[in-house]
Design an enzyme around this catalytic site. Structure first.
Site, PDB file in Angstrom:
ATOM      1  N   GLY A  74      82.145 -19.732   4.105  1.00 18.41           N
ATOM      2  CA  GLY A  74      81.961 -21.045   4.701  1.00 18.41           C
ATOM      3  C   GLY A  74      81.702 -20.910   6.194  1.00 18.41           C
ATOM      4  N   SER A  75      82.214 -21.886   6.978  1.00 16.60           N
ATOM      5  CA  SER A  75      81.779 -22.044   8.374  1.00 16.60           C
ATOM      6  C   SER A  75      82.140 -20.904   9.319  1.00 16.60           C
ATOM      7  CB  SER A  75      82.340 -23.352   8.938  1.00 16.60           C
ATOM      8  OG  SER A  75      81.891 -24.412   8.128  1.00 16.60           O
ATOM      9  N   THR A  76      83.109 -20.053   8.972  1.00 13.33           N
ATOM     10  CA  THR A  76      83.398 -18.925   9.866  1.00 13.33           C
ATOM     11  C   THR A  76      82.159 -18.045  10.000  1.00 13.33           C
ATOM     12  OG1 THR A  76      84.309 -17.744   7.960  1.00 13.33           O
ATOM     13  CG2 THR A  76      85.890 -18.778   9.451  1.00 13.33           C
ATOM     14  N   PHE A  77      81.303 -18.118   8.979  1.00  9.74           N
ATOM     15  CA  PHE A  77      80.086 -17.315   8.972  1.00  9.74           C
ATOM     16  C   PHE A  77      79.109 -17.754  10.069  1.00  9.74           C
ATOM     17  CE2 PHE A  77      76.103 -15.675   7.165  1.00  9.74           C
ATOM     18  CZ  PHE A  77      76.512 -14.436   6.674  1.00  9.74           C
ATOM     19  N   LYS A  78      79.281 -19.013  10.553  1.00  2.94           N
ATOM     20  CA  LYS A  78      78.360 -19.542  11.570  1.00  2.94           C
ATOM     21  C   LYS A  78      78.380 -18.720  12.853  1.00  2.94           C
ATOM     22  CE  LYS A  78      78.606 -24.220   9.707  1.00  2.94           C
ATOM     23  NZ  LYS A  78      79.480 -25.407   9.664  1.00  2.94           N
TER      24      LYS A  78
END
Lengths: 564, 367
Positions: free
Chosen positions: A282-286
């Site tokens: 999810g968003s940690t990948f951003k």
């Protein structure tokens, strides 16, 4: 006369024959016979101990004993069997059967028997029973670091975790006690005892910091309980060289009482999920997407977005016939007119879709590969998972668009922590590791592990820019609950839906947060993963506070002063 | 009366006497060394075999002394009784209830706990018969018919002994037969005529009993079957090899810890080799050679043809056994069960050998 000649000739042959056998052939014959004259009993080498980075003992040994029996040398098998069964808590009939078997010269009746029981047995003076030194592994902290430490089998060799990975270092070389015996293994009266000393194994010093590990275990344990999650885990690494300072998986088990008999529990609880399990980040990948954009922008790639670029405020993007929505409804001015920093603060999905598509498959995949996605990190631990990344040749735009914000991709905890660390530490990707050094049994350092730079993933400038932005996420954005006044904590939240059998599983989430401090020269980076919390499931509310607690504890333990 | 007394008082071959009894006592020491462990473990008495042997020494010494009262020439009268007794006892071996079977061979006859081995007797019976026959028909020894009775008795004994089976004593009697015929003064032509069937007999005997072939192959490469046929030979070689040049020292044998079967009887020479080394074995053989030499020396100066053949025959029985035993123990010929005279545990052999040595000594006193 002929009689004398005949006799002389015959005896000459006899003398020659005996001379050949006894003097010429003798040594070889003795060498061949040695095997039948002697019986050996192994002396188990002391297994190397395991320390944390500061020399705290994490795994030691207690001296115990093995009990051997030479069936042929036992005089009264029934009596001996009853006695031994009584002292060693074995089944007397079983023991009798074992010690009356005539086709083996020696059997191992029991291992890892306590000294006091041996003394009790020895007092009876039963013939044909032998004792030799053995090890019993002792883990002073019980379940601490259990999935990382692993455990040993009943014969003392490592079968999981560090115990297995560094088994050759730890195991040492067994010694031997040799007796001369008669043909059936009864010790002879003037039995010479030849003793070859066992060589103790080397000790292993881990990069783990016991204090941080203890603190992290406490924090994870309490979030596991309070959130009602299925599992909770975290990894703390030093972004300067990717040494692992703490690694926690919960639920755990007591290393001194490994659930060997229940395979299901054994498999579930002994698994080091941070290294062996994958999840959709999810968003940690951003962080990775943002890093790629900043680096490309600095390098002058016209497709990349500048830090001051204002992204389209629409909630949706239409890619390859599918519609991608932001998790937020974008109503009432939410997520409008955002720069990259603001997009990170808000964790706005469409902006990262824009970046991934703008950079294009080739460029974006170059970064994914540099950040170690879809490949093992090479950490010194067996059973590391690869993660999942759509092969570059098969990736469609709609996939690329989703990978941009951390969907359609699966990572291990260690992969994500390392990628984030490389993004904020100045741009270097190191090989993550658990081994700090090898020490000899008398405490000398045999080997010290040096940091290994795998590659530079982004420039220092891009890295600093990104770290500042992520500090903003904690001070102003979705990561607020990780904020600690005066310590420049940076980070990114993540909330991912779980899939089951290829479909989104309703109500099942992985909440995560990756954070680091101080943001300008990161020294600690933590990834917290809470798997299937019940109730609140946002990374910002479930995982971020956990990271904050861990950081606060580190600050207290290391007595770190607030940064100016 | 005065004549008899002076005759009884005359000394014989003292060096022979000393050597014979020295070897007998040395045998007791070696039996103790080789059997103390087995005796303790299996019979609860480390002197078990020595005690048995000492009974044999006592009876043997008595027998040695007793024959001194019999003028050697008188033994010629035993020509037929000796053959009859030997033949009957050899046949009794096959009578159920009297014959005693050990290690797969029926070689003993027993009266209660007392057993004797008739084949031991047969060797000497044959010597007496051959000596008596050749001395009586000295003029006919160059003809085949003159030798025929000796051949008949020899083959009868051989047939009975091989049926037990006991290959080694058969071999012993066969060799003895050849040697006695040779010493009788026969001519080479007749001797060659007799020798031929012996040479032809060897392959037949092997073909008769397949286990001999196995033993033969085991003897060529004992390590091909280290647990079965080759076992005994390997253990014997280990003992000799362990002894080396000077030996591991008296009582220090390793192989006596039940590795070497028959360590106190047929393979006692292996233990001697192990404990006393090649040097010790050499000294032992020199003593044996000395006895043989004294025996032939006594024969050469014997007063009559009968006593000449008798003393030569006794010497031959001793010498042949020593040689065969040495060849077996050193793996030079296939293993057969034959005691080392005067040394090995086993009372029949000891008593009879001492008695025969008594006769030899008696003959040495007669001239």
């Amino acid at each position: 006369m002929s009689v004398i000649l005949t006799i002389t000739f015959i005896f000459f042959i006899i003398f020659a024959r005996f001379f050949y056998i006894q003097v010429v052939w003798g040594k070889d014959l003795v060498w061949r016979a040695t095997d039948q004259w002697n019986r050996e009993i192994p002396v188990i080498a002391e297994r190397g101990v395991i320390y944390d980075r500061n020399g705290n003992l994490l795994a030691g040994n207690r001296t115990t004993y093995s009990v051997f029996v030479r069936p042929n040398a036992v005089e009264d098998a029934k009596y001996a069997a009853e006695l031994m069964a009584g002292v060693l808590n074995l089944d007397s009939a079983e023991v009798e059967k074992k010690i009356t078997s005539r086709n083996v010269s020696e059997i191992t009746l029991a291992r890892q028997v306590e000294k006091q029981k041996i003394e009790e047995l020895a007092a009876y003076g039963i013939s044909g029973i032998y004792y030799a030194r053995d090890n019993t592994r002792v883990y002073p902290y019980g379940d601490l670091l259990c999935q990382v430490m692993g455990f040993t089998s009943s014969d003392g060799s490592g079968v999981a975790g560090i115990e297995k990975y560094y088994d050759s270092v730890l195991s040492g070389k067994n010694g031997e006690v040799m007796y001369t015996t008669d043909i059936v293994g009864v010790e002879t009266e003037d039995s010479e005892i030849v003793y070859r000393e066992a060589v103790a194994g080397n000790g292993v010093r881990l990069t783990i910091d016991l204090d941080i590990q203890l603190a992290a275990e406490d924090v994870i344990k309490s979030v596991y309980v309070s959130s009602g999650a299925k599992r909770a885990s975290c990894v703390v690494i030093d972004p300067r060289d990717f040494s692992v300072l703490a690694m926690v998986n919960y639920p755990s088990y007591d290393l001194n009482e490994v659930p060997r008999d229940d395979t299901e529990i054994l498999n579930a609880q002994t698994r080091n999920g941070i290294v062996s399990d994958i999840y959709e980040p999810g968003s940690t990948f951003k962080i990775i997407t943002a890093a790629a954009d900043l680096e490309e922008y600095i390098r002058g790639n016209k497709s990349a977005f500048s830090p001051s670029y204002i992204f389209n405020s629409s909630r949706t993007r239409s890619v390859g016939g599918t519609t991608i929505k932001c998790w937020s409804d974008h109503a009432n001015g939410k997520h409008s007119a955002q720069t990259l920093a603001q997009a990170l603060n808000n964790s706005c999905n469409p902006c990262f879709t824009d970046i991934a598509l703008a950079l294009g498959t080739d460029t974006f995949y170059d970064y994914l590969s540099a950040f170690g996605l879809g490949n093992v990190t090479g950490i010194d631990f067996s059973g590391e998972a690869l993660g999942m990344l759509v092969p570059q040749s098969l990736v469609r735009d709609c996939d690329l668009a989703r990978i941009g914000f951390g969907q359609t991709v699966a990572v291990t905890g260690i992969q994500l922590a390392c990628a984030a660390a490389a993004a904020v530490n100045g741009g270097n990707y190191y090989e993550p590791h658990l081994l700090k050094g090898i020490v000899s049994s008398d405490g000398r350092t045999v080997e010290e592990r040096q940091p290994v730079v795998r590659q530079r993933v982004i420039s220092e400038e891009a890295s600093h820019l990104l770290a500042q932005m992520l500090e903003g996420v904690v001070s102003d954005g979705s990561g607020k609950k990780a904020y600690i006044e005066g310590y420049k904590v940076g980070g990114k939240t993540g909330t991912a839906q779980k899939y089951e059998d290829g479909h989104i599983a309703a109500g099942k989430y992985v909440s995560s947060f990756v954070g680091f401090f101080p943001s300008d020269t990161p020294q600690y980076l933590a990834l917290v993963i809470v798997d299937e919390p019940s109730g609140s499931y946002y990374g910002s509310t479930v995982a971020a506070p956990v990271a904050r607690e861990i950081f606060s504890d580190i600050i207290a333990i290391k007595n770190i002063q607030p940064f100016g | 009366m005065k004549n008899l007394k002076s005759k009884m008082g005359r000394a014989g071959d003292i060096p022979l006497l000393i050597c014979v009894f020295a070897l007998t006592l040395f045998g007791c020491v070696m039996i103790y060394s080789a059997s103390s462990y087995v005796g303790r473990v299996e019979y609860g008495d480390e002197f078990f075999f020595v005690k048995k042997q000492l009974i044999g020494v006592a009876f043997g010494t008595l027998a040695f002394a007793a024959v001194q009262f019999v003028p050697p020439e008188k033994l010629i009268k035993l020509k037929y009784p000796a053959v009859a007794v030997a033949a009957v006892t050899l046949i009794l071996v096959f009578v159920p209830g009297i014959g005693v079977t050990n290690y797969g061979a029926t070689r003993w006859i027993g009266f209660g706990s007392f057993t004797i081995q008739p084949s031991e007797l047969a060797k000497y019976a044959f010597v007496i018969f051959a000596a008596a026959h050749f001395s009586k028909y000295a003029d006919k020894v160059k003809t085949f018919t003159g030798i025929l009775p000796v051949l008949i008795v020899g083959f009868l004994f051989c047939a009975l002994i091989i049926a037990e089976p006991n290959m080694s004593i058969t071999m012993c009697v066969g060799l003895l037969m050849l040697a006695m015929i040779f010493l009788s003064g026969t001519n080479l032509k007749t001797f060659a005529l007799i020798l031929t069937p012996f040479v032809l007999a060897i392959p037949v005997l092997i073909a008769l009993e397949p286990y001999r072939l196995q033993r033969l192959s085991a003897f060529l490469d004992p390590w091909a079957s280290p647990k079965d046929e080759g076992y005994q030979l390997i253990q014997s070689l280990y003992a000799l090899g362990n002894g080396g040049l000077f030996g591991v020292g008296l009582f220090n044998s390793t192989q006596k810890y039940r590795f070497l079967p028959f360590a106190e009887s047929d393979f006692i020479m292996s233990v001697m080799g192990e404990e006393l080394g090649f040097v010790g074995i050499t000294v032992f053989f020199l003593v044996c050679i000395f006895i043989i030499w004294r025996g032939f020396r006594i024969a050469r100066s014997a007063p009559t043809k009968f006593t000449f053949l008798l003393s030569a025959g006794i010497t031959l029985v001793y010498g042949i056994q020593v040689v065969i035993n040495a060849l077996v123990v050193s793996g030079t010929i296939p293993p057969t069960g034959l005691p080392l005279p005067l040394i090995s545990s086993g009372n029949t052999s000891l008593v009879i050998t001492l008695a025969s040595m008594g006769v030899l000594y008696g003959i040495s006193r007669a001239h």
